[in-house]
Design a protein around this motif. Structure first.
Motif, PDB file in Angstrom:
ATOM      1  N   THR A   7      -6.395  -1.369 -12.117  1.00  0.00           N
ATOM      2  CA  THR A   7      -5.469  -1.398 -13.259  1.00  0.00           C
ATOM      3  C   THR A   7      -4.737  -2.733 -13.303  1.00  0.00           C
ATOM      4  O   THR A   7      -4.125  -3.121 -12.307  1.00  0.00           O
ATOM      5  N   PRO A   8      -4.794  -3.447 -14.432  1.00  0.00           N
ATOM      6  CA  PRO A   8      -4.075  -4.724 -14.517  1.00  0.00           C
ATOM      7  C   PRO A   8      -2.564  -4.532 -14.675  1.00  0.00           C
ATOM      8  O   PRO A   8      -2.127  -3.527 -15.235  1.00  0.00           O
ATOM      9  N   TYR A   9      -1.801  -5.466 -14.148  1.00  0.00           N
ATOM     10  CA  TYR A   9      -0.347  -5.466 -14.360  1.00  0.00           C
ATOM     11  C   TYR A   9       0.169  -6.902 -14.383  1.00  0.00           C
ATOM     12  O   TYR A   9      -0.535  -7.828 -13.979  1.00  0.00           O
ATOM     13  N   GLU A  10       1.380  -7.051 -14.842  1.00  0.00           N
ATOM     14  CA  GLU A  10       2.030  -8.365 -14.958  1.00  0.00           C
ATOM     15  C   GLU A  10       2.833  -8.662 -13.705  1.00  0.00           C
ATOM     16  O   GLU A  10       3.519  -7.772 -13.196  1.00  0.00           O
ATOM     17  N   GLY A  11       2.782  -9.892 -13.240  1.00  0.00           N
ATOM     18  CA  GLY A  11       3.679 -10.320 -12.160  1.00  0.00           C
ATOM     19  C   GLY A  11       3.035 -10.258 -10.789  1.00  0.00           C
ATOM     20  O   GLY A  11       1.870  -9.876 -10.643  1.00  0.00           O
ATOM     21  N   ASP A  12       3.821 -10.636  -9.781  1.00  0.00           N
ATOM     22  CA  ASP A  12       3.364 -10.624  -8.386  1.00  0.00           C
ATOM     23  C   ASP A  12       3.353  -9.212  -7.827  1.00  0.00           C
ATOM     24  O   ASP A  12       4.175  -8.375  -8.217  1.00  0.00           O
ATOM     25  N   GLY A  13       2.494  -8.978  -6.853  1.00  0.00           N
ATOM     26  CA  GLY A  13       2.529  -7.731  -6.099  1.00  0.00           C
ATOM     27  C   GLY A  13       2.831  -8.059  -4.643  1.00  0.00           C
ATOM     28  O   GLY A  13       2.069  -8.789  -4.003  1.00  0.00           O
ATOM     29  N   TRP A  14       3.924  -7.551  -4.126  1.00  0.00           N
ATOM     30  CA  TRP A  14       4.269  -7.767  -2.711  1.00  0.00           C
ATOM     31  C   TRP A  14       4.241  -6.417  -1.979  1.00  0.00           C
ATOM     32  O   TRP A  14       3.242  -6.053  -1.425  1.00  0.00           O
ATOM     33  N   GLY A  15       5.330  -5.642  -2.057  1.00  0.00           N
ATOM     34  CA  GLY A  15       5.372  -4.346  -1.370  1.00  0.00           C
ATOM     35  C   GLY A  15       5.221  -3.189  -2.343  1.00  0.00           C
ATOM     36  O   GLY A  15       5.475  -3.333  -3.542  1.00  0.00           O
ATOM     37  N   LEU A  16       4.793  -2.039  -1.793  1.00  0.00           N
ATOM     38  CA  LEU A  16       4.621  -0.853  -2.647  1.00  0.00           C
ATOM     39  C   LEU A  16       4.950   0.395  -1.843  1.00  0.00           C
ATOM     40  O   LEU A  16       4.562   0.514  -0.678  1.00  0.00           O
ATOM     41  N   CYS A  17       5.679   1.337  -2.466  1.00  0.00           N
ATOM     42  CA  CYS A  17       5.861   2.659  -1.854  1.00  0.00           C
ATOM     43  C   CYS A  17       6.005   3.689  -2.968  1.00  0.00           C
ATOM     44  O   CYS A  17       6.149   3.330  -4.145  1.00  0.00           O
ATOM     45  N   TYR A  18       5.904   4.953  -2.595  1.00  0.00           N
ATOM     46  CA  TYR A  18       5.901   6.048  -3.570  1.00  0.00           C
ATOM     47  C   TYR A  18       7.176   6.850  -3.416  1.00  0.00           C
ATOM     48  O   TYR A  18       7.484   7.347  -2.325  1.00  0.00           O
ATOM     49  N   TRP A  19       7.915   6.956  -4.512  1.00  0.00           N
ATOM     50  CA  TRP A  19       9.192   7.661  -4.456  1.00  0.00           C
ATOM     51  C   TRP A  19       9.376   8.528  -5.693  1.00  0.00           C
ATOM     52  O   TRP A  19       9.405   8.029  -6.812  1.00  0.00           O
ATOM     53  N   GLN A  20       9.446   9.829  -5.463  1.00  0.00           N
ATOM     54  CA  GLN A  20       9.726  10.803  -6.526  1.00  0.00           C
ATOM     55  C   GLN A  20       8.870  10.593  -7.777  1.00  0.00           C
ATOM     56  O   GLN A  20       9.388  10.439  -8.886  1.00  0.00           O
ATOM     57  N   GLY A  21       7.562  10.564  -7.579  1.00  0.00           N
ATOM     58  CA  GLY A  21       6.645  10.505  -8.712  1.00  0.00           C
ATOM     59  C   GLY A  21       6.414   9.114  -9.270  1.00  0.00           C
ATOM     60  O   GLY A  21       5.713   8.954 -10.270  1.00  0.00           O
ATOM     61  N   LEU A  79       0.848  -1.189   0.000  1.00  0.00           N
ATOM     62  CA  LEU A  79       0.000   0.000   0.000  1.00  0.00           C
ATOM     63  C   LEU A  79       0.887   1.243   0.000  1.00  0.00           C
ATOM     64  O   LEU A  79       1.818   1.340   0.796  1.00  0.00           O
ATOM     65  N   ALA A  80       0.585   2.178  -0.907  1.00  0.00           N
ATOM     66  CA  ALA A  80       1.392   3.401  -0.993  1.00  0.00           C
ATOM     67  C   ALA A  80       0.489   4.610  -1.144  1.00  0.00           C
ATOM     68  O   ALA A  80      -0.646   4.483  -1.606  1.00  0.00           O
ATOM     69  N   SER A  81       1.015   5.772  -0.748  1.00  0.00           N
ATOM     70  CA  SER A  81       0.275   7.027  -0.883  1.00  0.00           C
ATOM     71  C   SER A  81       1.137   8.042  -1.619  1.00  0.00           C
ATOM     72  O   SER A  81       2.326   8.176  -1.332  1.00  0.00           O
ATOM     73  N   ASP A  82       0.506   8.761  -2.582  1.00  0.00           N
ATOM     74  CA  ASP A  82       1.243   9.875  -3.211  1.00  0.00           C
ATOM     75  C   ASP A  82       0.779  11.199  -2.610  1.00  0.00           C
ATOM     76  O   ASP A  82       1.039  12.271  -3.151  1.00  0.00           O
ATOM     77  N   GLY A  83       0.051  11.116  -1.487  1.00  0.00           N
ATOM     78  CA  GLY A  83      -0.458  12.320  -0.832  1.00  0.00           C
ATOM     79  C   GLY A  83      -1.894  12.571  -1.223  1.00  0.00           C
ATOM     80  O   GLY A  83      -2.682  13.115  -0.457  1.00  0.00           O
ATOM     81  N   GLU A  84      -2.262  12.149  -2.439  1.00  0.00           N
ATOM     82  CA  GLU A  84      -3.613  12.382  -2.929  1.00  0.00           C
ATOM     83  C   GLU A  84      -4.420  11.089  -2.980  1.00  0.00           C
ATOM     84  O   GLU A  84      -5.593  11.045  -2.665  1.00  0.00           O
ATOM     85  N   ARG A  85      -3.746  10.022  -3.424  1.00  0.00           N
ATOM     86  CA  ARG A  85      -4.414   8.722  -3.595  1.00  0.00           C
ATOM     87  C   ARG A  85      -3.671   7.621  -2.861  1.00  0.00           C
ATOM     88  O   ARG A  85      -2.472   7.746  -2.576  1.00  0.00           O
ATOM     89  N   LEU A  86      -4.411   6.532  -2.623  1.00  0.00           N
ATOM     90  CA  LEU A  86      -3.802   5.316  -2.093  1.00  0.00           C
ATOM     91  C   LEU A  86      -3.741   4.291  -3.219  1.00  0.00           C
ATOM     92  O   LEU A  86      -4.682   4.191  -4.018  1.00  0.00           O
ATOM     93  N   TYR A  87      -2.654   3.545  -3.274  1.00  0.00           N
ATOM     94  CA  TYR A  87      -2.468   2.519  -4.298  1.00  0.00           C
ATOM     95  C   TYR A  87      -2.247   1.200  -3.580  1.00  0.00           C
ATOM     96  O   TYR A  87      -1.418   1.113  -2.665  1.00  0.00           O
ATOM     97  N   GLN A  88      -2.985   0.167  -3.990  1.00  0.00           N
ATOM     98  CA  GLN A  88      -2.944  -1.110  -3.287  1.00  0.00           C
ATOM     99  C   GLN A  88      -2.729  -2.252  -4.279  1.00  0.00           C
ATOM    100  O   GLN A  88      -3.489  -2.418  -5.235  1.00  0.00           O
ATOM    101  N   LEU A  89      -1.700  -3.050  -4.001  1.00  0.00           N
ATOM    102  CA  LEU A  89      -1.376  -4.184  -4.866  1.00  0.00           C
ATOM    103  C   LEU A  89      -2.187  -5.405  -4.488  1.00  0.00           C
ATOM    104  O   LEU A  89      -2.728  -5.490  -3.384  1.00  0.00           O
ATOM    105  N   THR A  90      -2.222  -6.381  -5.384  1.00  0.00           N
ATOM    106  CA  THR A  90      -2.747  -7.717  -5.065  1.00  0.00           C
ATOM    107  C   THR A  90      -1.623  -8.713  -5.335  1.00  0.00           C
ATOM    108  O   THR A  90      -0.770  -8.478  -6.198  1.00  0.00           O
ATOM    109  N   TRP A  91      -1.605  -9.806  -4.570  1.00  0.00           N
ATOM    110  CA  TRP A  91      -0.478 -10.753  -4.611  1.00  0.00           C
ATOM    111  C   TRP A  91      -0.315 -11.395  -5.995  1.00  0.00           C
ATOM    112  O   TRP A  91       0.692 -11.196  -6.676  1.00  0.00           O
TER     113      TRP A  91
END
Ligand code: DDQ
Ligand code: CA
Length: 258
Positions: free
Chosen positions: A121-135, A90-102
């Motif tokens: 939004t679909p993506y390829e591969g596993d989702g484990w950790g998430l954070c927001y860094w410089q855009g 789970l990550a925050s850009d200050g405005e939104r929260l973004y949450q991965l699925t495994w």
């Protein structure tokens, strides 16, 4: 060790990295000291922890959820259950929260307070950790690779391999981007890595075993009850850590060892 090894000549002996002096490019050793203990839900299979708009949010796996939690009570202030989806980082850009699925390959984007799901939004591969860094959103996937994504489209833009003295570091789980570094829980380990986002180099290894010891008697026999969950409060720099199904959430102070 032979004299030739001590001199680092590397001739006629196995002068591998084990013989290298620890000061030569080795990571800084740090310890997470417990400053304060707070309650945490033993039903929270913590996969992501992050501050967002002055509040603390948690993503939990197995049966997925997004929850706003407090330091006063283990009972969430707000919860949205996501059913049979194994939500992760789970990550925050200050405005939104973004949450991965495994393994579902879906990124949930949340906005507003309480958050409502705005996009999937679909993506390829596993989702484990998430954070927001410089855009960008930084995703771990259980390997030694961190992938940098466009927050809007979740297109992968770049990636970096995480190495410790040249050795790839796998099983990177919950992430936190703060203090110019990426903190990463290593799954089933009580070490947290401090990673340089531009090179992937591990600059420090944080021993957080005191936290696991503190809750050991309360999570005995639960193999999945491992350290996972790091959040740094913007502004104050206060660092919180917890674990999956742990009854406590800790405020910690990082101390550098000599
Ligand atoms: N991960 O956090 C390392 C990405 C996944 C942890 C999965 C732990 C196993 C739980 C089994 C649950 C079965 C539904
Ligand atoms: Ca985090």
């Amino acid at each position: 060790m032979s004299a030739i090894c001590v001199l680092g000549l590397g001739v006629g002996c196995s002068c591998g990295p084990v013989h290298r002096r620890p000061t030569e490019g080795g990571p800084t050793r740090k310890v997470a000291r417990i400053v304060q203990e707070y309650p945490h839900s033993t039903e929270a299979f913590t996969q992501g922890l992050v501050f967002h708009q002055g509040r603390l949010f948690e993503s939990t796996g197995q049966k997925g959820s997004l929850r706003e939690i407090s330091l006063e009570s283990a009972t969430p202030l707000w919860i949205e259950r996501l059913g049979d989806v194994f939500t992760e980082g789970l990550a925050s850009d200050g405005e939104r929260l973004y949450q991965l699925t495994w393994t579902e390959g879906l990124l949930y984007t949340w906005s507003g307070l309480p958050p409502t799901r705005e996009r999937t939004t679909p993506y390829e591969g596993d989702g484990w950790g998430l954070c927001y860094w410089q855009g960008r959103l930084v995703r771990s996937d259980g390997s030694s690779t961190l992938t940098f994504h466009d927050p809007e489209t979740f297109e992968p833009l770049d990636s970096v391999e995480v190495t410790l003295q040249g050795q790839p570091q796998e099983q990177l789980n919950e992430l936190e981007c703060a203090n110019g570094v990426i903190y990463a829980n290593v799954w089933h380990s009580t070490d947290v890595l401090e990673i340089d986002p531009s090179t992937g180099r591990v600059t420090a290894v944080i021993d957080a075993s005191a936290l696991a010891r503190n809750v050991a008697s309360q999570v005995r026999g639960i193999t999945d009850a491992v350290l996972n969950g790091i959040a740094v409060e913007p502004g104050t720099g206060r660092m919180l850590m917890t674990g999956k199904l742990w009854p406590k959430l800790f405020e910690v102070r990082l101390e550098t060892l000599d």
